[in-house]
Design a protein around this motif. Sequence first.
Motif, PDB file in Angstrom:
ATOM      1  N   ALA A 265       0.839  -1.198   0.000  1.00 22.27           N
ATOM      2  CA  ALA A 265       0.000   0.000   0.000  1.00 22.27           C
ATOM      3  C   ALA A 265       0.874   1.248   0.000  1.00 22.27           C
ATOM      4  CB  ALA A 265      -0.925   0.002   1.212  1.00 22.27           C
ATOM      5  N   GLY A 269       0.318   3.139  -3.197  1.00 22.50           N
ATOM      6  CA  GLY A 269      -0.513   4.286  -2.844  1.00 22.50           C
ATOM      7  C   GLY A 269       0.289   5.558  -2.667  1.00 22.50           C
ATOM      8  N   TRP A 273       0.350   8.957  -5.064  1.00 19.98           N
ATOM      9  CA  TRP A 273       0.057  10.280  -4.516  1.00 19.98           C
ATOM     10  C   TRP A 273       1.196  11.259  -4.800  1.00 19.98           C
ATOM     11  CZ3 TRP A 273       2.665  13.165  -0.834  1.00 19.98           C
ATOM     12  CH2 TRP A 273       2.020  14.348  -0.442  1.00 19.98           C
ATOM     13  N   THR A 392      -6.190   0.591  -2.297  1.00 22.10           N
ATOM     14  CA  THR A 392      -5.773   1.750  -3.082  1.00 22.10           C
ATOM     15  C   THR A 392      -6.824   2.116  -4.118  1.00 22.10           C
ATOM     16  OG1 THR A 392      -3.445   1.155  -2.776  1.00 22.10           O
ATOM     17  CG2 THR A 392      -3.958   2.673  -4.565  1.00 22.10           C
ATOM     18  N   PHE A 396      -8.635   5.629  -3.753  1.00 18.30           N
ATOM     19  CA  PHE A 396      -8.271   6.517  -4.853  1.00 18.30           C
ATOM     20  C   PHE A 396      -9.262   6.396  -6.007  1.00 18.30           C
ATOM     21  CE2 PHE A 396      -3.410   6.493  -3.836  1.00 18.30           C
ATOM     22  CZ  PHE A 396      -3.658   7.252  -2.705  1.00 18.30           C
ATOM     23  N   ALA A 400      -5.703   9.922  -7.140  1.00 18.51           N
ATOM     24  CA  ALA A 400      -4.778   9.763  -6.013  1.00 18.51           C
ATOM     25  C   ALA A 400      -4.567  11.104  -5.319  1.00 18.51           C
ATOM     26  CB  ALA A 400      -3.463   9.176  -6.506  1.00 18.51           C
ATOM     27  N   LEU A 405      -5.330   9.573   0.259  1.00 20.97           N
ATOM     28  CA  LEU A 405      -4.126   9.125   0.964  1.00 20.97           C
ATOM     29  C   LEU A 405      -4.373   9.044   2.462  1.00 20.97           C
ATOM     30  CD1 LEU A 405      -1.032   8.484   0.674  1.00 20.97           C
ATOM     31  CD2 LEU A 405      -0.666  10.878   1.270  1.00 20.97           C
ATOM     32  N   LEU A 408      -6.368   5.989   3.224  1.00 23.42           N
ATOM     33  CA  LEU A 408      -5.490   4.821   3.125  1.00 23.42           C
ATOM     34  C   LEU A 408      -4.613   4.706   4.368  1.00 23.42           C
ATOM     35  CD1 LEU A 408      -4.383   2.497   1.348  1.00 23.42           C
ATOM     36  CD2 LEU A 408      -2.753   4.135   0.396  1.00 23.42           C
TER      37      LEU A 408
END
Length: 444
Positions: A265, A269, A273, A392, A396, A400, A405, A408
């Motif tokens: 992640a 992720g 981002w 993710t 997202f 993103a 974020l 997440l």
Amino acid sequence: MVLGSILNPVNSSMIAVALVPIGVALHAQPAATAWLVSGLYLATATGQPVVGKLVDRYGPRALYLAGSALVGIAGIIGLLAPTLGVLVVSRVLLGLGTCAGFPAAMYLIRRESERTGLDSPRGVLTTLSVSAQTIVVIGPSLGGLLIGVAGWRAIFAVNIPLAVACIILALVRLPRPARPATREPLDHLGIGLFAGMLTALMLFLMSPSIGELWLLAVTVACGAAFGWRELRITEPFLDLRVFGGNAPLIATYGRALLAQTAAYAYLYGFTQWLEAGRGLNATHAGLLLLPMSLLAIGVSTVSGRRPGFRAKLLVGATAQLVVSVLMLVLNAGSPVWLLVLISAVCSLPQGLNSLANQNALYYQADPARIGASAGLLRTFSYLGAMVSSAATGVFFAHGADTAGLHSLAGFLIVVAALLIIMVAADRSLSGLGRGTSPAPSARV
């Protein structure tokens, strides 16, 4: 062994910085490009225990050669793919092709240990793990460089020379099987039920909603049928009776799932981002992960030759929690030093968790089933990657951005806390691997 084992990590990590460029080029949202991650891991999670069992049965040579050839074919398809769907097919083939490397390596290490009488090959295991971890943490930087020089298709094309090198080395170095192959048939129905269970679960995780609850019902049904069958046939795909009597090994599988959920992640992720939310290009995003790369290599190298696993896992899990908390304070204007700090702290779980779990499995698994057990460890790791990919995609769903974020990060705080609890509660880790062979109870 090293080259075969890094085929999956190199394809896992380089894609992290390519998701945004691919989405832009093919007009796809993050929820759609997430299938480039999930497709590989779904194929690998199913294929690893199958190939591991075949390695135990037939030896590593034939499986390694076939897998390497498939990786080369997948690289060609990815290089020429005109659509996202074809790219996903390429990633699925990559997932299947990279299944042989790790089980083959663990099989060879175990057989060499039996031949020489050396029961604690920490140096070899560390080399194997550090090599894979090196590729994982360097992958985003390498991927960013390739994309900057030749575009995102370069991360698919790189598999072609890697596959050729694997085939040449396998033909020259890998031993031919010393015993005749068994004629016991494969448990095709068990494999199908296992694959169906994972596929239905992944489809639900990619788009969780009330209307998709039927996928959970399919998951439960396939899982129940799979368990019923595996407990009643003489040559099961996964011998659940063996795993049912080995609680420490099951705990290692659970830790691998949680650790890799957080690790991937972060890899996917956070990297997305950096590009979409922080405004960096693929090359700069890859460079920001270099502190994690260099420090993780050092952490693995220093800790890998030292006995004991519990302290390493506690440090790694705690560092995951710290990274998740720090992600909550990020925004579109966050300073570069904070991004570098997060990357540096993330080197601890990257350098410790996978290494400790892999080495623990070496001592906990039945030596006669080391290939299948190693394959199943990778399966649980890939299940974690699948969960992270699904998370993710969900967080997202509209891009993103920073809000996604933070959501997440909240999810990852829960995952890290569960991992800390699991490690703290597992007393079987104390003293494991300190120059002794696995206890008989761990082999039942």
